[in-house]
Scaffold this active site. Structure first.
Site, PDB file in Angstrom:
ATOM      1  N   MET A 176      45.407  48.978  36.771  1.00 34.11           N
ATOM      2  CA  MET A 176      46.424  48.587  36.224  1.00 34.11           C
ATOM      3  C   MET A 176      46.258  50.405  35.304  1.00 34.11           C
ATOM      4  O   MET A 176      45.620  50.418  34.535  1.00 34.11           O
ATOM      5  CB  MET A 176      45.946  47.373  35.536  1.00 34.11           C
ATOM      6  CG  MET A 176      45.785  46.231  35.945  1.00 34.11           C
ATOM      7  SD  MET A 176      46.107  44.682  35.434  1.00 34.11           S
ATOM      8  CE  MET A 176      45.068  43.703  36.401  1.00 34.11           C
TER       9      MET A 176
ATOM     10  N   ASP B 181      41.971  46.122  41.596  1.00 34.72           N
ATOM     11  CA  ASP B 181      42.759  45.745  40.563  1.00 34.72           C
ATOM     12  C   ASP B 181      42.912  47.047  39.619  1.00 34.72           C
ATOM     13  O   ASP B 181      42.302  47.113  38.580  1.00 34.72           O
ATOM     14  CB  ASP B 181      43.077  44.927  39.876  1.00 34.72           C
ATOM     15  CG  ASP B 181      43.191  43.525  41.122  1.00 34.72           C
ATOM     16  OD1 ASP B 181      43.954  43.703  41.609  1.00 34.72           O
ATOM     17  OD2 ASP B 181      42.363  42.324  41.081  1.00 34.72           O
TER      18      ASP B 181
ATOM     19  N   HIS C  10      38.679  43.680  46.795  1.00 35.66           N
ATOM     20  CA  HIS C  10      40.125  44.199  46.432  1.00 35.66           C
ATOM     21  C   HIS C  10      40.304  44.053  44.673  1.00 35.66           C
ATOM     22  O   HIS C  10      38.932  43.726  43.769  1.00 35.66           O
ATOM     23  CB  HIS C  10      40.669  42.519  45.843  1.00 35.66           C
ATOM     24  CG  HIS C  10      41.418  42.200  45.299  1.00 35.66           C
ATOM     25  ND1 HIS C  10      43.062  42.790  46.213  1.00 35.66           N
ATOM     26  CD2 HIS C  10      42.592  42.004  44.151  1.00 35.66           C
ATOM     27  CE1 HIS C  10      44.274  42.623  45.670  1.00 35.66           C
ATOM     28  NE2 HIS C  10      43.895  42.495  43.973  1.00 35.66           N
TER      29      HIS C  10
ATOM     30  N   HIS D 197      44.484  47.616  44.933  1.00 39.32           N
ATOM     31  CA  HIS D 197      46.004  46.936  44.506  1.00 39.32           C
ATOM     32  C   HIS D 197      46.312  47.219  43.521  1.00 39.32           C
ATOM     33  O   HIS D 197      46.365  47.232  42.172  1.00 39.32           O
ATOM     34  CB  HIS D 197      45.518  45.114  43.857  1.00 39.32           C
ATOM     35  CG  HIS D 197      47.010  44.388  43.605  1.00 39.32           C
ATOM     36  ND1 HIS D 197      46.887  43.226  42.915  1.00 39.32           N
ATOM     37  CD2 HIS D 197      48.866  45.213  43.578  1.00 39.32           C
ATOM     38  CE1 HIS D 197      48.379  43.008  42.521  1.00 39.32           C
ATOM     39  NE2 HIS D 197      48.997  43.753  42.858  1.00 39.32           N
TER      40      HIS D 197
ATOM     41  N   MET E 192      48.975  47.756  40.395  1.00 38.17           N
ATOM     42  CA  MET E 192      49.732  47.743  39.749  1.00 38.17           C
ATOM     43  C   MET E 192      49.866  49.095  38.285  1.00 38.17           C
ATOM     44  O   MET E 192      49.851  48.599  37.131  1.00 38.17           O
ATOM     45  CB  MET E 192      48.946  46.507  38.612  1.00 38.17           C
ATOM     46  CG  MET E 192      49.158  44.893  39.506  1.00 38.17           C
ATOM     47  SD  MET E 192      48.090  44.287  39.106  1.00 38.17           S
ATOM     48  CE  MET E 192      46.468  44.376  40.138  1.00 38.17           C
TER      49      MET E 192
ATOM     50  N   SER F 190      38.128  39.425  44.026  1.00 35.63           N
ATOM     51  CA  SER F 190      38.704  40.494  43.103  1.00 35.63           C
ATOM     52  C   SER F 190      37.797  41.351  42.044  1.00 35.63           C
ATOM     53  O   SER F 190      37.463  40.126  41.589  1.00 35.63           O
ATOM     54  CB  SER F 190      40.141  39.720  42.175  1.00 35.63           C
ATOM     55  OG  SER F 190      40.687  40.888  41.146  1.00 35.63           O
TER      56      SER F 190
ATOM     57  N   MET G  43      52.323  38.306  44.814  1.00 36.78           N
ATOM     58  CA  MET G  43      51.261  37.425  43.933  1.00 36.78           C
ATOM     59  C   MET G  43      51.996  36.541  43.624  1.00 36.78           C
ATOM     60  O   MET G  43      53.215  36.246  43.835  1.00 36.78           O
ATOM     61  CB  MET G  43      52.389  38.792  42.868  1.00 36.78           C
ATOM     62  CG  MET G  43      51.261  39.585  42.657  1.00 36.78           C
ATOM     63  SD  MET G  43      49.322  40.095  43.058  1.00 36.78           S
ATOM     64  CE  MET G  43      49.377  39.032  40.761  1.00 36.78           C
TER      65      MET G  43
ATOM     66  N   GLY H 123      42.157  34.579  36.016  1.00 33.45           N
ATOM     67  CA  GLY H 123      42.004  33.464  35.635  1.00 33.45           C
ATOM     68  C   GLY H 123      43.612  32.556  35.089  1.00 33.45           C
ATOM     69  O   GLY H 123      43.496  31.768  33.965  1.00 33.45           O
TER      70      GLY H 123
ATOM     71  N   ASP I 264      47.780  36.386  45.854  1.00 36.66           N
ATOM     72  CA  ASP I 264      46.996  36.915  45.227  1.00 36.66           C
ATOM     73  C   ASP I 264      47.437  36.216  43.537  1.00 36.66           C
ATOM     74  O   ASP I 264      48.341  36.018  43.023  1.00 36.66           O
ATOM     75  CB  ASP I 264      47.074  38.534  44.958  1.00 36.66           C
ATOM     76  CG  ASP I 264      46.173  39.065  43.407  1.00 36.66           C
ATOM     77  OD1 ASP I 264      45.623  38.290  43.127  1.00 36.66           O
ATOM     78  OD2 ASP I 264      46.221  40.784  43.659  1.00 36.66           O
TER      79      ASP I 264
HETATM   80  C1  DX5 Z   1      46.030  39.962  39.013  1.00 38.43           C
HETATM   81  C2  DX5 Z   1      45.313  40.405  39.837  1.00 38.43           C
HETATM   82  C3  DX5 Z   1      44.591  39.420  40.449  1.00 38.43           C
HETATM   83  C4  DX5 Z   1      43.460  39.052  39.713  1.00 38.43           C
HETATM   84  C5  DX5 Z   1      43.474  37.781  40.836  1.00 38.43           C
HETATM   85  O1  DX5 Z   1      46.396  41.057  38.439  1.00 38.43           O
HETATM   86  O2  DX5 Z   1      46.627  41.528  40.465  1.00 38.43           O
HETATM   87  O3  DX5 Z   1      43.756  40.253  41.593  1.00 38.43           O
HETATM   88  O4  DX5 Z   1      41.978  39.567  39.617  1.00 38.43           O
HETATM   89  O5  DX5 Z   1      42.420  36.513  39.188  1.00 38.43           O
HETATM   90  P1  DX5 Z   1      42.203  35.141  39.007  1.00 38.43           P
HETATM   91  O6  DX5 Z   1      42.181  34.732  41.349  1.00 38.43           O
HETATM   92  O7  DX5 Z   1      41.311  34.808  38.667  1.00 38.43           O
HETATM   93  O8  DX5 Z   1      43.646  34.384  39.922  1.00 38.43           O
HETATM   94 ZN    ZN Z   2      45.538  41.912  43.172  1.00 47.07          ZN
END
Ligand code: DX5
Ligand code: ZN
Length: 213
Positions: free
Chosen positions: A35, A33, A31, A64, A66, A6, A135, A143, A173
């Site tokens: 948001m 993200d 990946h 992804h 969100m 990601s 999720m 993190g 994820d």
């Molecule tokens: C969180 C994201 C993830 C995130 C995962 O909302 O959708 O893709 O980057 O990060 P780690 O692997 O650090 O939990």
């Molecule tokens: Zn994600």
């Protein structure tokens, strides 16, 4: 098991270097993200940034979303050239329609569900989904700690998929690292997303090798 690093945990001031390096390090997918600061309490990047990095790697892009109103971004993402798009069950009303709109664009369609959302909510649409994104943290940040009860959802979903002969893949994820990757494999995950466990490490190739089991 495919590994999708990601970009959220990458150095945002050096995205070109980061995506080139991750491709060389053996990532299967990238990946990304998106948001919106409304569906989740954080803002990341949108289509312009995804477009800017598209020319620096041949890796398939796994988007992804969100965001509320995910359908608004589909035609722009198609123009950029992305291979997978997932949107949240909790952020959308007409899910069947959005899935069809993604698939019409010859892009793989996935639906993402939060830890607290039951897989019963997506069971009717499994036959038309290319993948489900489960999720294993509350979406919004990299993190975070892996939420272990989500493993039961992966197992339950795998059983439904197998019993019905569907082709739907399971992506998981959040909080995935060397300590829990075997549990995910045993539960039936096909793709694992890893942000901090890959981009957060100095040697990305070694980090991906450890996760590829
Ligand atoms: C969180 C994201 C993830 C995130 C995962 O909302 O959708 O893709 O980057 O990060 P780690 O692997 O650090 O939990
Ligand atoms: Zn994600």
């Amino acid at each position: 098991m495919k590994i999708a690093p990601s970009l959220l945990s990458a150095d945002f001031a050096n995205l070109e270097k980061e995506v080139r390096e991750i491709e060389k390090s053996g990532a299967d997918l990238l990946h990304l993200d998106m948001m919106d600061g409304h569906f989740v309490p954080n803002l990341t990047f949108g289509v312009p940034i995804i477009n800017a990095i598209r020319k620096h790697t041949k890796l398939p892009f796994d988007i992804h979303m969100m965001v509320f109103n995910p359908e608004k971004y589909l035609s722009e993402l198609e123009k950029v050239g992305v291979q997978m798009i997932s949107f949240h069950q909790e952020a959308s009303i007409h899910q069947d329609r959005i899935i069809q709109e993604i698939k019409e664009r010859k892009i793989k369609a996935g639906i993402a569900i939060n830890p607290a959302t039951s897989i019963n909510n997506i069971e009717p649409i499994l036959p038309i989904l290319d993948y489900v994104l489960i999720m294993s943290v509350n979406p919004g940040f990299g993190g975070q700690k892996f939420i272990y009860y989500t493993l039961e959802k992966v197992k339950k979903l795998k059983k439904i998929i197998q019993n019905n002969g569907y082709n739907t893949l399971i992506e998981v994820d959040g909080g995935i690292k060397a300590e829990n990757i075997q549990l995910l494999k045993d539960a039936g995950a096909d793709i694992c997303v890893a942000g901090s466990a890959v981009f957060g490490k100095p040697d990305r190739k070694k980090a991906i090798d450890i996760l590829k089991i």
